[in-house]
Design a protein around this motif. Structure first.
Motif: not given
Length: 146
Positions: A40-48, A125-138
């Motif tokens: 899953r790839v999520i758009n987690n930009f703050r305001d786009n 996916v955020r303004e400062d980069g790409f973050y990975f998680s296997n639980d979508e918490v950490y």
């Protein structure tokens, strides 16, 4: 004269078999054939809201497709492990404004272990980069846009 060829062939088979056995003992894999991983790839930009994050992904079998992700939207698929995909890489190209980034969204050799028992491989996916998680918490930052 055919006997030496048969002996050589048998020796080669024994060496290959021992190599496979020793490799599996020394480097156990949690992955097995037939397993499925949810990517899953999520758009987690703050305001786009006026500028979507465009994603396009491919698998070893071909195109997975893509779309324009608004804030909070996601793009997901299931990666199934079979004999032919043991070395598979699923790649996605991201476009945000004038910046493009191609990344390995799922790589069997890297992610079969780190996606954990949940078999979830999520990217934020955020303004400062790409973050990975296997639980979508950490989340752990894997890399930046540039």
């Amino acid at each position: 004269m055919k006997t030496p060829k048969i002996i050589l062939l048998l020796l080669m088979l024994i060496v290959i078999s021992l190599t496979i056995i020793l490799t599996s003992i020394l480097q156990p894999q949690t992955m097995s054939l037939g397993e499925e991983y949810d990517v899953r790839v999520i758009n987690n930009f703050r305001d786009n809201s006026s500028l979507p994050l465009v994603i396009w992904c491919t698998s070893p079998q071909g195109e997975l497709g893509g779309r324009a992700l608004q804030e909070g939207d996601d793009f997901e698929w299931t990666a199934k492990i079979d004999f032919w995909s043991l070395m598979a890489v699923y790649t996605c190209t991201m476009k945000w404004d004038s910046v493009r980034k191609r990344f390995e969204a799922f790589k069997v050799s890297r992610d079969s272990n780190r996606c954990g028992s949940t078999k979830k491989c999520s990217w934020s996916v955020r303004e400062d980069g790409f973050y990975f998680s296997n639980d979508e918490v950490y989340w752990t930052k894997d890399f930046s846009w540039l």
